[in-house]
Design a protein around this motif. Structure first.
Motif, PDB file in Angstrom:
ATOM      1  N   TYR A  84       0.803  -1.220   0.000  1.00  0.00           N
ATOM      2  CA  TYR A  84       0.000   0.000   0.000  1.00  0.00           C
ATOM      3  C   TYR A  84       0.839   1.275   0.000  1.00  0.00           C
ATOM      4  O   TYR A  84       0.306   2.371   0.004  1.00  0.00           O
ATOM      5  CB  TYR A  84      -0.987  -0.021   1.168  1.00  0.00           C
ATOM      6  N   PHE A  85       2.165   1.137  -0.028  1.00  0.00           N
ATOM      7  CA  PHE A  85       3.021   2.299  -0.257  1.00  0.00           C
ATOM      8  C   PHE A  85       2.779   2.908  -1.643  1.00  0.00           C
ATOM      9  O   PHE A  85       2.952   4.096  -1.854  1.00  0.00           O
ATOM     10  CB  PHE A  85       4.496   1.890  -0.205  1.00  0.00           C
ATOM     11  N   TYR A  86       2.386   2.058  -2.590  1.00  0.00           N
ATOM     12  CA  TYR A  86       2.564   2.418  -3.994  1.00  0.00           C
ATOM     13  C   TYR A  86       1.311   2.980  -4.664  1.00  0.00           C
ATOM     14  O   TYR A  86       0.802   2.414  -5.636  1.00  0.00           O
ATOM     15  CB  TYR A  86       3.123   1.223  -4.767  1.00  0.00           C
ATOM     16  N   ASP A  87       0.819   4.130  -4.149  1.00  0.00           N
ATOM     17  CA  ASP A  87      -0.063   4.943  -4.969  1.00  0.00           C
ATOM     18  C   ASP A  87       0.855   5.765  -5.877  1.00  0.00           C
ATOM     19  O   ASP A  87       2.067   5.547  -5.920  1.00  0.00           O
ATOM     20  CB  ASP A  87      -0.972   5.809  -4.103  1.00  0.00           C
ATOM     21  N   ALA A  88       0.302   6.736  -6.623  1.00  0.00           N
ATOM     22  CA  ALA A  88       1.136   7.499  -7.555  1.00  0.00           C
ATOM     23  C   ALA A  88       2.246   8.240  -6.818  1.00  0.00           C
ATOM     24  O   ALA A  88       3.413   8.232  -7.247  1.00  0.00           O
ATOM     25  CB  ALA A  88       0.275   8.477  -8.346  1.00  0.00           C
ATOM     26  N   THR A  89       1.913   8.861  -5.679  1.00  0.00           N
ATOM     27  CA  THR A  89       2.925   9.599  -4.917  1.00  0.00           C
ATOM     28  C   THR A  89       3.975   8.657  -4.350  1.00  0.00           C
ATOM     29  O   THR A  89       5.180   8.932  -4.414  1.00  0.00           O
ATOM     30  CB  THR A  89       2.270  10.390  -3.771  1.00  0.00           C
ATOM     31  N   GLY A  90       3.528   7.525  -3.799  1.00  0.00           N
ATOM     32  CA  GLY A  90       4.467   6.559  -3.246  1.00  0.00           C
ATOM     33  C   GLY A  90       5.421   6.023  -4.295  1.00  0.00           C
ATOM     34  O   GLY A  90       6.620   5.848  -4.032  1.00  0.00           O
TER      35      GLY A  90
ATOM     36  N   ASN B 108       7.665   6.345   3.750  1.00  0.00           N
ATOM     37  CA  ASN B 108       7.034   5.550   4.800  1.00  0.00           C
ATOM     38  C   ASN B 108       5.757   6.231   5.293  1.00  0.00           C
ATOM     39  O   ASN B 108       4.699   5.603   5.405  1.00  0.00           O
ATOM     40  CB  ASN B 108       8.035   5.355   5.943  1.00  0.00           C
ATOM     41  N   LEU B 109       5.824   7.526   5.553  1.00  0.00           N
ATOM     42  CA  LEU B 109       4.669   8.272   6.071  1.00  0.00           C
ATOM     43  C   LEU B 109       3.557   8.416   5.036  1.00  0.00           C
ATOM     44  O   LEU B 109       2.389   8.615   5.391  1.00  0.00           O
ATOM     45  CB  LEU B 109       5.113   9.651   6.543  1.00  0.00           C
ATOM     46  N   ASN B 110       3.909   8.280   3.753  1.00  0.00           N
ATOM     47  CA  ASN B 110       2.899   8.468   2.713  1.00  0.00           C
ATOM     48  C   ASN B 110       1.765   7.463   2.796  1.00  0.00           C
ATOM     49  O   ASN B 110       0.649   7.730   2.344  1.00  0.00           O
ATOM     50  CB  ASN B 110       3.544   8.410   1.322  1.00  0.00           C
ATOM     51  N   VAL B 111       2.017   6.284   3.384  1.00  0.00           N
ATOM     52  CA  VAL B 111       0.926   5.320   3.524  1.00  0.00           C
ATOM     53  C   VAL B 111      -0.172   5.874   4.423  1.00  0.00           C
ATOM     54  O   VAL B 111      -1.363   5.596   4.225  1.00  0.00           O
ATOM     55  CB  VAL B 111       1.441   3.955   4.025  1.00  0.00           C
TER      56      VAL B 111
ATOM     57  N   SER C 195       4.510   1.056  17.603  1.00  0.00           N
ATOM     58  CA  SER C 195       4.964   0.978  16.217  1.00  0.00           C
ATOM     59  C   SER C 195       3.885   0.446  15.279  1.00  0.00           C
ATOM     60  O   SER C 195       3.094  -0.425  15.655  1.00  0.00           O
ATOM     61  CB  SER C 195       6.190   0.056  16.137  1.00  0.00           C
ATOM     62  N   ILE C 196       3.877   0.986  14.060  1.00  0.00           N
ATOM     63  CA  ILE C 196       3.235   0.328  12.922  1.00  0.00           C
ATOM     64  C   ILE C 196       4.377  -0.253  12.083  1.00  0.00           C
ATOM     65  O   ILE C 196       5.208   0.493  11.558  1.00  0.00           O
ATOM     66  CB  ILE C 196       2.419   1.294  12.058  1.00  0.00           C
ATOM     67  N   HIS C 197       4.444  -1.569  11.992  1.00  0.00           N
ATOM     68  CA  HIS C 197       5.502  -2.239  11.221  1.00  0.00           C
ATOM     69  C   HIS C 197       5.065  -2.235   9.756  1.00  0.00           C
ATOM     70  O   HIS C 197       4.119  -2.918   9.375  1.00  0.00           O
ATOM     71  CB  HIS C 197       5.675  -3.653  11.747  1.00  0.00           C
ATOM     72  N   THR C 198       5.757  -1.446   8.925  1.00  0.00           N
ATOM     73  CA  THR C 198       5.297  -1.235   7.552  1.00  0.00           C
ATOM     74  C   THR C 198       6.028  -2.070   6.509  1.00  0.00           C
ATOM     75  O   THR C 198       5.481  -2.325   5.435  1.00  0.00           O
ATOM     76  CB  THR C 198       5.426   0.246   7.161  1.00  0.00           C
TER      77      THR C 198
ATOM     78  N   PHE D 233      -5.116  10.652  10.426  1.00  0.00           N
ATOM     79  CA  PHE D 233      -3.760  10.558  10.942  1.00  0.00           C
ATOM     80  C   PHE D 233      -3.081  11.931  10.894  1.00  0.00           C
ATOM     81  O   PHE D 233      -3.123  12.620   9.863  1.00  0.00           O
ATOM     82  CB  PHE D 233      -2.932   9.574  10.114  1.00  0.00           C
ATOM     83  N   ASP D 234      -2.448  12.320  11.989  1.00  0.00           N
ATOM     84  CA  ASP D 234      -1.608  13.515  12.053  1.00  0.00           C
ATOM     85  C   ASP D 234      -0.179  13.067  11.791  1.00  0.00           C
ATOM     86  O   ASP D 234       0.446  12.411  12.634  1.00  0.00           O
ATOM     87  CB  ASP D 234      -1.742  14.158  13.434  1.00  0.00           C
ATOM     88  N   LEU D 235       0.345  13.388  10.612  1.00  0.00           N
ATOM     89  CA  LEU D 235       1.669  12.893  10.241  1.00  0.00           C
ATOM     90  C   LEU D 235       2.756  13.379  11.186  1.00  0.00           C
ATOM     91  O   LEU D 235       3.750  12.672  11.404  1.00  0.00           O
ATOM     92  CB  LEU D 235       2.010  13.300   8.803  1.00  0.00           C
ATOM     93  N   SER D 236       2.558  14.561  11.764  1.00  0.00           N
ATOM     94  CA  SER D 236       3.577  15.088  12.671  1.00  0.00           C
ATOM     95  C   SER D 236       3.647  14.302  13.980  1.00  0.00           C
ATOM     96  O   SER D 236       4.593  14.458  14.757  1.00  0.00           O
ATOM     97  CB  SER D 236       3.308  16.562  12.971  1.00  0.00           C
ATOM     98  N   ALA D 237       2.658  13.449  14.218  1.00  0.00           N
ATOM     99  CA  ALA D 237       2.621  12.641  15.449  1.00  0.00           C
ATOM    100  C   ALA D 237       3.259  11.271  15.267  1.00  0.00           C
ATOM    101  O   ALA D 237       3.208  10.433  16.172  1.00  0.00           O
ATOM    102  CB  ALA D 237       1.184  12.488  15.925  1.00  0.00           C
ATOM    103  N   PHE D 238       3.870  11.022  14.083  1.00  0.00           N
ATOM    104  CA  PHE D 238       4.541   9.751  13.812  1.00  0.00           C
ATOM    105  C   PHE D 238       5.929  10.019  13.242  1.00  0.00           C
ATOM    106  O   PHE D 238       6.138  10.999  12.515  1.00  0.00           O
ATOM    107  CB  PHE D 238       3.738   8.907  12.814  1.00  0.00           C
ATOM    108  N   SER D 239       6.861   9.149  13.544  1.00  0.00           N
ATOM    109  CA  SER D 239       8.219   9.282  13.018  1.00  0.00           C
ATOM    110  C   SER D 239       8.649   7.989  12.340  1.00  0.00           C
ATOM    111  O   SER D 239       8.210   6.894  12.703  1.00  0.00           O
ATOM    112  CB  SER D 239       9.205   9.645  14.132  1.00  0.00           C
ATOM    113  N   HIS D 240       9.506   8.128  11.353  1.00  0.00           N
ATOM    114  CA  HIS D 240      10.072   6.995  10.606  1.00  0.00           C
ATOM    115  C   HIS D 240      11.221   6.373  11.391  1.00  0.00           C
ATOM    116  O   HIS D 240      12.057   7.077  11.967  1.00  0.00           O
ATOM    117  CB  HIS D 240      10.580   7.496   9.256  1.00  0.00           C
ATOM    118  N   ARG D 241      11.267   5.045  11.421  1.00  0.00           N
ATOM    119  CA  ARG D 241      12.403   4.347  12.022  1.00  0.00           C
ATOM    120  C   ARG D 241      12.723   3.108  11.189  1.00  0.00           C
ATOM    121  O   ARG D 241      11.830   2.323  10.874  1.00  0.00           O
ATOM    122  CB  ARG D 241      12.103   3.936  13.462  1.00  0.00           C
TER     123      ARG D 241
END
Length: 323
Positions: free
Chosen positions: A40-46, A219-222, A278-281, A234-242
């Motif tokens: 589900y990463f892969y929409d046009a933007t992803g 990662n956040l684009n999902v 965590s959301i394991h993506t 979802f508030d993107l600023s409330a999640f971080s990539h790891r």
């Protein structure tokens, strides 16, 4: 009818693909630990963000695989039957497949990808640059069975699966995919597949934690997609990539980490997060040549040739379906 089914029934989603996305997202985010499928990463933007990742200085797989395909093009061309239909599973940008099209006598090209809009743009560009080539794009989830175009029924079939995408699957899922691809391609099928290799952990860490933050945006684009397509908040600023390397499992793991306790809603369903949850993506498994060859054998394929770069960073394999 459970609360998730009720929410989906009342949502009036526009198409079956979105409905499947909704079911998967609600079910997976309700699990412990939470997860989301990397498909589900892969929409046009992803898809565009991933192509940007492939050009980053830290991200070695794409340029290394390209160098192998370029340097070994004559050997690969000698393996692929003349007039074969090349079926690319999870087709993205056409940089890699162009090397095969330029050096091999391909009769038809069948790009398969879940992102139909991105697929159409890439197919149109190929038709312009290769006017004699028959191009039959198929918008489908390549991890599930799908029908090949009737126009290629009489052609030899060669699968193409570059980019180490196989590493995104759990080993049993990778085995299932390879078996499914064998069934889709049919008797006598061949496969050209890219597989990332085990290497220094610092190289791996930097490849998935780039200084420009492109992988983080990918990662956040999902979550952006869930907000847009499934009415999430979802508030993107409330999640971080790891991204971390799991040494025991030979894999990079990508996560989205909740920075605080919060509750998110989508399609009438509330999803609670603890601080640090965590959301394991995504996983990206790294193989040795021996472990991949064993996986292929157990999935109905035989490795007839394998190529690596001089530094042993990446590998490309030619497989043939076992009798």
């Amino acid at each position: 009818m459970n609360v998730h089914a009720t929410a989906l029934a009342e949502a009036h989603l526009p198409d079956e693909q979105t409905s499947v996305f909704a079911r998967d997202a609600i079910d997976d985010l309700s699990q412990r630990p939470k997860r989301l499928s990397p498909k589900y990463f892969y929409d046009a933007t992803g898809s565009e963000l991933f192509e940007a990742i492939t050009r980053l200085p830290e991200y070695y797989p794409t340029r290394t695989e390209l160098s192998i395909l370029r340097d070994r093009s004559s050997e690969i061309a000698a393996i692929i039957p003349k007039g074969a239909a090349l079926v690319e599973f999870g087709a993205g940008a056409t940089t890699k497949v162009r090397l095969l099209l330029e050096n091999c006598a391909i009769g038809a090209y069948v790009p398969v990808d879940i992102s139909g809009d991105f697929l159409k743009v890439q197919a149109d560009a190929l038709r312009k640059d290769f006017p004699e080539l028959a191009v039959y794009p198929v918008a489908a989830d390549f991890t599930a069975p799908f029908a090949l175009p009737a126009a290629i029924a009489g052609m030899p079939k060669v699968g193409f699966f570059p980019g180490s995408t196989l590493g995104n699957f759990e080993p049993h899922e990778a085995c299932a995919f390879l078996r499914s691809a064998r069934e889709i391609l049919g008797a006598g099928a061949q496969m050209i597949i890219g597989v990332d290799l085990e290497k220094d952990e610092r190289v791996l860490y930097e490849a998935y934690n780039d200084a420009a933050g492109v992988t983080a945006r990918f990662n956040l684009n999902v979550l952006v997609r869930i907000n847009r397509e499934l009415g999430g908040n979802f508030d993107l600023s409330a999640f971080s990539h790891r991204a971390i390397y799991n040494r025991e499992r030979h894999r990079i793991e990508m996560h989205l980490i909740s920075k605080k306790p919060q509750t998110v809603r989508m399609l009438g369903t509330s999803i609670a997060f603890r601080a640090g949850e965590s959301i394991h993506t995504e996983n990206s498994y790294k193989y040795s040549l021996e472990r991949f060859s064993a996986l292929a054998r157990g999935s109905g394929w035989t490795a007839v040739k394998s190529w690596t770069d001089k530094a042993g960073m990446f590998s490309v394999h030619a497989l043939v379906a076992s009798d």
